[in-house]
Design a protein around this motif. Structure first.
Motif, PDB file in Angstrom:
ATOM      1  N   SER A   1       6.541   0.056   1.795  1.00  0.00           N
ATOM      2  CA  SER A   1       6.972  -0.864   0.691  1.00  0.00           C
ATOM      3  C   SER A   1       7.209  -2.115   1.244  1.00  0.00           C
ATOM      4  O   SER A   1       6.880  -3.266   1.327  1.00  0.00           O
ATOM      5  CB  SER A   1       7.901  -0.702  -0.331  1.00  0.00           C
ATOM      6  N   GLY A   2       8.054  -2.189   2.510  1.00  0.00           N
ATOM      7  CA  GLY A   2       8.519  -3.172   3.195  1.00  0.00           C
ATOM      8  C   GLY A   2       7.315  -3.667   4.011  1.00  0.00           C
ATOM      9  O   GLY A   2       7.075  -5.049   4.051  1.00  0.00           O
ATOM     10  N   SER A   3       6.288  -2.930   4.641  1.00  0.00           N
ATOM     11  CA  SER A   3       5.202  -3.383   5.308  1.00  0.00           C
ATOM     12  C   SER A   3       4.232  -4.063   4.300  1.00  0.00           C
ATOM     13  O   SER A   3       3.652  -5.067   4.596  1.00  0.00           O
ATOM     14  CB  SER A   3       4.677  -2.192   5.827  1.00  0.00           C
ATOM     15  N   ILE A   4       4.019  -3.472   3.166  1.00  0.00           N
ATOM     16  CA  ILE A   4       3.120  -4.254   2.067  1.00  0.00           C
ATOM     17  C   ILE A   4       3.605  -5.590   1.749  1.00  0.00           C
ATOM     18  O   ILE A   4       2.941  -6.575   1.687  1.00  0.00           O
ATOM     19  CB  ILE A   4       2.811  -3.138   0.924  1.00  0.00           C
TER      20      ILE A   4
ATOM     21  N   VAL B   1       3.375 -11.478   2.048  1.00  0.00           N
ATOM     22  CA  VAL B   1       4.094 -12.711   2.418  1.00  0.00           C
ATOM     23  C   VAL B   1       3.023 -13.521   3.313  1.00  0.00           C
ATOM     24  O   VAL B   1       2.768 -14.636   3.178  1.00  0.00           O
ATOM     25  CB  VAL B   1       5.364 -12.561   2.990  1.00  0.00           C
ATOM     26  N   PHE B   2       2.350 -12.698   4.268  1.00  0.00           N
ATOM     27  CA  PHE B   2       1.435 -13.231   5.377  1.00  0.00           C
ATOM     28  C   PHE B   2       0.326 -13.811   4.240  1.00  0.00           C
ATOM     29  O   PHE B   2       0.094 -15.008   4.756  1.00  0.00           O
ATOM     30  CB  PHE B   2       0.994 -12.225   6.223  1.00  0.00           C
TER      31      PHE B   2
ATOM     32  N   PHE C   1       1.916   4.472  13.382  1.00  0.00           N
ATOM     33  CA  PHE C   1       1.004   3.633  12.511  1.00  0.00           C
ATOM     34  C   PHE C   1       1.804   2.592  11.681  1.00  0.00           C
ATOM     35  O   PHE C   1       1.492   1.424  11.556  1.00  0.00           O
ATOM     36  CB  PHE C   1       0.182   4.617  11.580  1.00  0.00           C
ATOM     37  N   TRP C   2       3.053   2.847  10.926  1.00  0.00           N
ATOM     38  CA  TRP C   2       3.706   2.270  10.254  1.00  0.00           C
ATOM     39  C   TRP C   2       4.318   1.072  11.052  1.00  0.00           C
ATOM     40  O   TRP C   2       4.249   0.040  10.648  1.00  0.00           O
ATOM     41  CB  TRP C   2       4.730   2.866   9.460  1.00  0.00           C
TER      42      TRP C   2
END
Length: 195
Positions: free
Chosen positions: A44-47, A52-53, A122-123
């Protein structure tokens, strides 16, 4: 010319820097270890970082090369995530026309699916690369003017060709890189009747 006091102070300075670096590394590794079991929160944080990007790219209307490079890198990571660690195409004995495959009967040897790139790595790679890409959007040298629809079409083409090859590989060697959950067995309830 250096005397004994200068050498001692230089050694002390290196020792302090080395200790500080070691402590930072330990805190970093401890934080990663705490995040390991929380895969849904991590992703969830990576998404969120990816959103944001993308928001920054859409609002600033630039850095398409950075976006393209990030997409290619994420595609490469995803392919490594889907690929088995020991590639059956390279483990060919020559005794079967179709090459080696994962076991399909209970009498065959069980070989679990081990990924070339584990989920945690991967994450971590996705998160790090997204943070680097966000950082690159603050540097004007990376804002190279390009015709972005060409990059989008090239990425889509590359994605389709790569995934087609990967799916063919999965079908040929009969493996599925995803497991939904552990199997749950039904318990047999024995009823005892007293006469």
């Amino acid at each position: 010319m250096m005397d004994g006091n200068d050498l001692a102070s230089e050694t002390t300075r290196r020792s302090i820097i080395s200790q500080a670096w070691t402590r930072i590394s330990q805190v970093y590794q401890g934080t990663l270890d705490k995040w390991t079991p929380h895969s849904k929160s991590r992703w969830s944080g990576s998404i969120f970082l990816l959103l944001v990007f993308m928001l920054r790219i859409f609002t600033k209307q630039g850095w398409y090369i950075v976006t393209y490079a990030l997409g290619i890198y994420h595609l490469n990571l995803f392919i490594a995530f889907l690929t088995p660690k020991i590639d059956p195409a390279m483990d060919f004995d020559g005794d079967d026309d179709n090459g080696p495959a994962l076991p399909t009967r209970s009498t065959e040897e069980f070989r679990p699916f081990i990924r070339r790139l584990p989920e945690f790595k991967f994450w971590l790679s996705v998160t790090k690369s997204t943070l680097v890409a966000i950082g690159c959007t603050f540097i004007d040298a990376f804002n190279i003017p390009v015709f972005w629809p060409i990059l989008v079409m090239y990425f889509i083409t590359l994605f389709c060709i790569t995934m087609k090859r990967q799916i063919k590989h999965m079908i040929k060697y009969r493996y599925l890189p995803f497991t939904h959950s552990k199997p749950k067995y039904k318990t047999v309830e024995s009823t005892v009747t007293v006469n």
